[in-house]
Design a protein around this motif. Structure first.
Motif, PDB file in Angstrom:
ATOM      1  N   LYS A 105      27.923  37.115  17.393  1.00 46.56           N
ATOM      2  CA  LYS A 105      27.846  38.439  16.794  1.00 46.56           C
ATOM      3  C   LYS A 105      28.354  38.407  15.354  1.00 46.56           C
ATOM      4  O   LYS A 105      29.252  37.643  15.012  1.00 46.56           O
ATOM      5  CB  LYS A 105      28.675  39.431  17.611  1.00 46.56           C
ATOM      6  N   MET A 106      27.769  39.291  14.528  1.00 47.52           N
ATOM      7  CA  MET A 106      28.123  39.323  13.109  1.00 47.52           C
ATOM      8  C   MET A 106      29.566  39.724  12.887  1.00 47.52           C
ATOM      9  O   MET A 106      30.221  39.246  11.953  1.00 47.52           O
ATOM     10  CB  MET A 106      27.182  40.274  12.352  1.00 47.52           C
ATOM     11  N   ASP A 107      30.106  40.623  13.757  1.00 48.39           N
ATOM     12  CA  ASP A 107      31.515  41.027  13.620  1.00 48.39           C
ATOM     13  C   ASP A 107      32.432  39.824  13.781  1.00 48.39           C
ATOM     14  O   ASP A 107      33.406  39.649  13.028  1.00 48.39           O
ATOM     15  CB  ASP A 107      31.866  42.087  14.669  1.00 48.39           C
ATOM     16  N   SER A 108      32.106  38.976  14.759  1.00 50.41           N
ATOM     17  CA  SER A 108      32.919  37.788  15.023  1.00 50.41           C
ATOM     18  C   SER A 108      32.839  36.797  13.855  1.00 50.41           C
ATOM     19  O   SER A 108      33.849  36.214  13.440  1.00 50.41           O
ATOM     20  CB  SER A 108      32.447  37.119  16.319  1.00 50.41           C
ATOM     21  N   ILE A 109      31.636  36.619  13.313  1.00 50.82           N
ATOM     22  CA  ILE A 109      31.453  35.702  12.185  1.00 50.82           C
ATOM     23  C   ILE A 109      32.208  36.205  10.964  1.00 50.82           C
ATOM     24  O   ILE A 109      32.862  35.436  10.240  1.00 50.82           O
ATOM     25  CB  ILE A 109      29.950  35.555  11.857  1.00 50.82           C
ATOM     26  N   ALA A 110      32.158  37.551  10.727  1.00 51.25           N
ATOM     27  CA  ALA A 110      32.857  38.135   9.587  1.00 51.25           C
ATOM     28  C   ALA A 110      34.356  37.947   9.695  1.00 51.25           C
ATOM     29  O   ALA A 110      35.037  37.603   8.708  1.00 51.25           O
ATOM     30  CB  ALA A 110      32.506  39.622   9.484  1.00 51.25           C
ATOM     31  N   ASP A 111      34.920  38.165  10.889  1.00 57.88           N
ATOM     32  CA  ASP A 111      36.366  37.995  11.082  1.00 57.88           C
ATOM     33  C   ASP A 111      36.789  36.544  10.893  1.00 57.88           C
ATOM     34  O   ASP A 111      37.827  36.252  10.289  1.00 57.88           O
ATOM     35  CB  ASP A 111      36.750  38.469  12.491  1.00 57.88           C
ATOM     36  N   ARG A 112      35.963  35.625  11.383  1.00 55.95           N
ATOM     37  CA  ARG A 112      36.312  34.204  11.297  1.00 55.95           C
ATOM     38  C   ARG A 112      36.323  33.704   9.864  1.00 55.95           C
ATOM     39  O   ARG A 112      37.128  32.845   9.500  1.00 55.95           O
ATOM     40  CB  ARG A 112      35.324  33.407  12.157  1.00 55.95           C
ATOM     41  N   HIS A 113      35.415  34.241   9.027  1.00 54.33           N
ATOM     42  CA  HIS A 113      35.336  33.786   7.632  1.00 54.33           C
ATOM     43  C   HIS A 113      35.994  34.759   6.652  1.00 54.33           C
ATOM     44  O   HIS A 113      35.942  34.546   5.438  1.00 54.33           O
ATOM     45  CB  HIS A 113      33.872  33.585   7.242  1.00 54.33           C
ATOM     46  N   ASN A 114      36.565  35.837   7.192  1.00 61.40           N
ATOM     47  CA  ASN A 114      37.296  36.822   6.386  1.00 61.40           C
ATOM     48  C   ASN A 114      36.400  37.435   5.296  1.00 61.40           C
ATOM     49  O   ASN A 114      36.783  37.533   4.127  1.00 61.40           O
ATOM     50  CB  ASN A 114      38.531  36.185   5.751  1.00 61.40           C
ATOM     51  N   ILE A 115      35.178  37.835   5.696  1.00 57.66           N
ATOM     52  CA  ILE A 115      34.255  38.501   4.775  1.00 57.66           C
ATOM     53  C   ILE A 115      33.701  39.737   5.466  1.00 57.66           C
ATOM     54  O   ILE A 115      33.923  39.942   6.665  1.00 57.66           O
ATOM     55  CB  ILE A 115      33.090  37.578   4.351  1.00 57.66           C
TER      56      ILE A 115
END
Length: 282
Positions: A134-144
């Protein structure tokens, strides 16, 4: 005796190009020309200078035209390939039993295509999105932000869909850019050399003759038949008229001995004669 001026078609035959290409060279100041009545004549000296400075200019022009046509065809093929790839992606996504295999294959394909072109973070984001994270998970992992993830994922998918045929278009584009740079360099040298060409000073007699030959024929005093023949043959100046031989004039439609006699008197008054080589006065 060597001709000092040539027609556009003669120059086109020398270089093996279309006459419109010669007109383009005149507009770009690559060739020196002079308007004479309804005709445009080109300096033989400027033609020889062009051949000496850029001996393969004709083939270069033809190659550029051919490469442009090839590039258009390659772009068409690229668009067709893109549509095919998108169709295949949609087909694979509909096959649920192979969904994980398909995701893994596309993830690996993007990694290979982007190696050396994209950062490791971009590759990780796109591959994670392809695998279903999920995009939310990817955003949190890369801090963007979520929007930034969406932009990177969209760009990656488009890059993947254009993979087939992209390398050929890129190679052809580089080739065209290189040839264009070489062509512009030769043109720059030619223009510098053209500035050094010394234009021969015209004598007073030549100036008077050029003025006379460029003078428009006044229809006052001429018979209606003679005026109609001149208009039909597109003869507007004395130069247009005297370049014909007397025997040629007799072959004009509706032109008889009386009309020719009238024209004989007309050119005799101006001190001219039939069959004059008007180029010799330029």
């Amino acid at each position: 005796m060597k001709k000092e001026f040539l027609t556009r078609q003669e120059v086109a035959d020398i270089f093996g190009v279309h006459s419109q290409t010669v007109s383009n060279w005149i507009n770009e100041s690559l060739l020196s020309s002079r308007a004479f009545g309804n005709r445009v004549l080109i300096s033989t000296e400027s033609v020889e200078l062009l051949r000496k400075t850029v001996p393969d200019i004709g083939s270069i022009e033809n190659n550029i035209i051919r490469y442009r046509a090839q590039l258009v065809e390659l772009k068409k093929e690229l668009n067709n390939t893109t549509d095919n790839v998108k169709t295949e992606i949609a087909r694979f996504c509909d096959v649920s039993r192979n969904v994980y295999l398909v995701k893994d294959l596309f993830s690996k394909a993007f990694s290979i295509l982007s190696r050396g072109h994209e950062s490791q973070r971009t590759i990780d984001i796109v591959c994670s999105y392809i695998k279903g994270e999920k995009m939310d998970s990817i955003a949190d992992r890369h801090n963007i932000s979520f929007c930034r993830v969406a932009q990177i994922a969209k760009s990656g998918i488009l890059r993947l869909s254009r993979a087939e045929g992209y390398a050929d278009v890129l190679t052809e584009n580089k080739k065209l850019r290189r040839e264009k740079a070489e062509y512009e360099l030769k043109i720059s040298v030619l223009r510098e050399e053209a500035k050094k060409v010394v234009v021969k000073e015209e004598t007073q007699e030549q100036k008077e003759m050029i003025h006379l030959l460029s003078e428009k024929i006044l229809y006052d005093g001429l018979s209606r038949r003679t005026c109609n023949i001149l208009r039909a043959c597109d003869i507007a100046t004395y130069g247009d008229l005297v370049q014909f031989r007397r025997t040629d004039v007799l072959k004009f439609r509706n032109c008889g001995k009386q009309t020719v006699a009238e024209l004989d008197s007309l050119i005799k008054e101006k001190g001219l004669y039939w069959g004059m080589d008007i180029c010799s006065f330029l």
